[in-house]
Write an enzyme that holds these catalytic residues in place. Structure first.
Site, PDB file in Angstrom:
ATOM      1  N   SER A   1       0.811  -1.173  -0.061  1.00 48.07           N
ATOM      2  CA  SER A   1      -0.101  -0.008   0.030  1.00 48.07           C
ATOM      3  C   SER A   1       0.760   1.341  -0.111  1.00 48.07           C
ATOM      4  O   SER A   1       2.069   1.320   0.718  1.00 48.07           O
ATOM      5  CB  SER A   1      -0.813   0.168   1.378  1.00 48.07           C
ATOM      6  OG  SER A   1      -1.707   1.242   1.233  1.00 48.07           O
TER       7      SER A   1
ATOM      8  N   TYR B   1      -2.866  -0.473   9.960  1.00 48.80           N
ATOM      9  CA  TYR B   1      -2.733  -0.827   8.563  1.00 48.80           C
ATOM     10  C   TYR B   1      -1.099  -0.506   8.034  1.00 48.80           C
ATOM     11  O   TYR B   1      -0.757  -1.334   7.273  1.00 48.80           O
ATOM     12  CB  TYR B   1      -3.697  -0.143   7.954  1.00 48.80           C
ATOM     13  CG  TYR B   1      -3.720  -0.228   6.542  1.00 48.80           C
ATOM     14  CD1 TYR B   1      -4.374  -1.662   5.972  1.00 48.80           C
ATOM     15  CD2 TYR B   1      -3.381   0.576   5.604  1.00 48.80           C
ATOM     16  CE1 TYR B   1      -4.606  -1.905   4.411  1.00 48.80           C
ATOM     17  CE2 TYR B   1      -3.566   0.384   4.139  1.00 48.80           C
ATOM     18  CZ  TYR B   1      -4.253  -0.776   3.462  1.00 48.80           C
ATOM     19  OH  TYR B   1      -4.096  -1.241   2.271  1.00 48.80           O
TER      20      TYR B   1
END
Ligand code: NAP
Length: 246
Positions: free
Chosen positions: A141, A154
């Site tokens: 990501s 995350y």
């Protein structure tokens, strides 16, 4: 870039980015195992691939639990054969200010996003070692590249995915296996639509004035999965519309 004769596993392929990756790999000739927790999503992806003339099976299971991974791998090998392409795509996200992240929320995030790819790769890499050929693509990501407020768990999980990619790339460099990661930027998927972000408003601030599509990510993955990408390993292939330049 044909993937004819290859067997691919795509985790989390029941919707979103994983669905697009499974579809593009199948369109290039790979036989694809669509792994997902979501029964309906997995069946839908596999059926659409079959209708388009490709080969796919739906495999329902938890890609972050050792028992589920072993079962899914056994079914995939029995029905499609030895796996040569693995895309670790399944993932979850959450927006929580740092001090409100509970130990359970931290463990779940790391469990799905980092331990999941560890378990699936450990299960499938022996197939690639046996064949002397393999392609592993991890979906990381951009939040691990740039940092992201209210996403410490995350971003940390995806930072771990980047380190896992680099470690395995070196470990397997002389065994015909490449390992790379694709950090998507802002991609319009069900996951993003379910979150707090106004997709259209955010897209207007992107350099290209649009969010990415799942297919934008899938084409990058298809390249990294190809024969032609054989001298590319341990690399970051960002798909973010110019939002973050390294
Ligand atoms: P999505 O729309 O939520 O799709 C993810 C799929 O993975 C869902 O079908 C989900 O099933 C499945 N899944 C989740 N946990 C699983 C598990 N343990 N085992 C098997 N399947 C599981 O997400 P997406 O936006 O396509 O994201 C795909 C990947 O890209 C994720 O790793 C995400 O972190 C990464 N990413 C996305 C963006 C973005 O802008 N969309 C940006 C950067 C990175 P359920 O629906 O049943 O949970």
């Amino acid at each position: 870039m044909s993937l004819q004769g290859k067997v691919a596993v795509v985790t989390g392929a029941g919707r979103g980015i994983g669905q697009a990756i499974a579809t593009v790999l199948a369109a290039r000739g790979a036989s694809v195992a669509v792994w997902d927790l979501n029964h309906e999503g997995a069946e839908k992806t596999a059926a659409a691939i079959q209708e388009a003339g490709g080969t796919a099976i739906a495999v329902v299971g938890d890609a972050a639990a050792a028992a589920g991974v072993a079962e899914a791998a056994a079914r995939t090998r029995a029905e499609l054969g030895r796996v040569s392409i693995l895309v670790n795509n399944a993932g979850i996200t959450a927006y929580q200010p740092f001090t409100s992240i509970s130990e359970d929320a931290w463990d779940r995030m790391i469990g799905v996003n980092l331990k999941g790819p560890f378990l699936v790769t450990k299960e499938l890499v022996p197939d690639m070692l046996e064949a002397g050929w393999g392609r592993i693509v991890n979906i990381s990501s951009s939040s691990a590249q740039t940092g992201a407020p209210s996403m410490a768990h995350y971003a940390s999980s995806k930072g771990g995915v980047i380190s896992l990619t680099r470690a395995l790339a070196i470990e397997y460099a002389d065994q015909g296996i490449t390992v790379n990661h694709v950090p998507p930027g802002f991609i319009d998927t069900p996951l993003v639509r379910e979150g707090p972000i106004d997709v259209e408003a955010a897209a207007a601030h992107m350099p290209m004035k649009r969010a990415g599509s799942p297919e934008d990510v899938a084409y990058a993955v298809a390249y990294l999965a190809s024969e032609e990408a054989g001298y590319v390993t341990g690399q970051t292939f960002s798909v973010n519309g110019g939002r973050h330049l390294v």
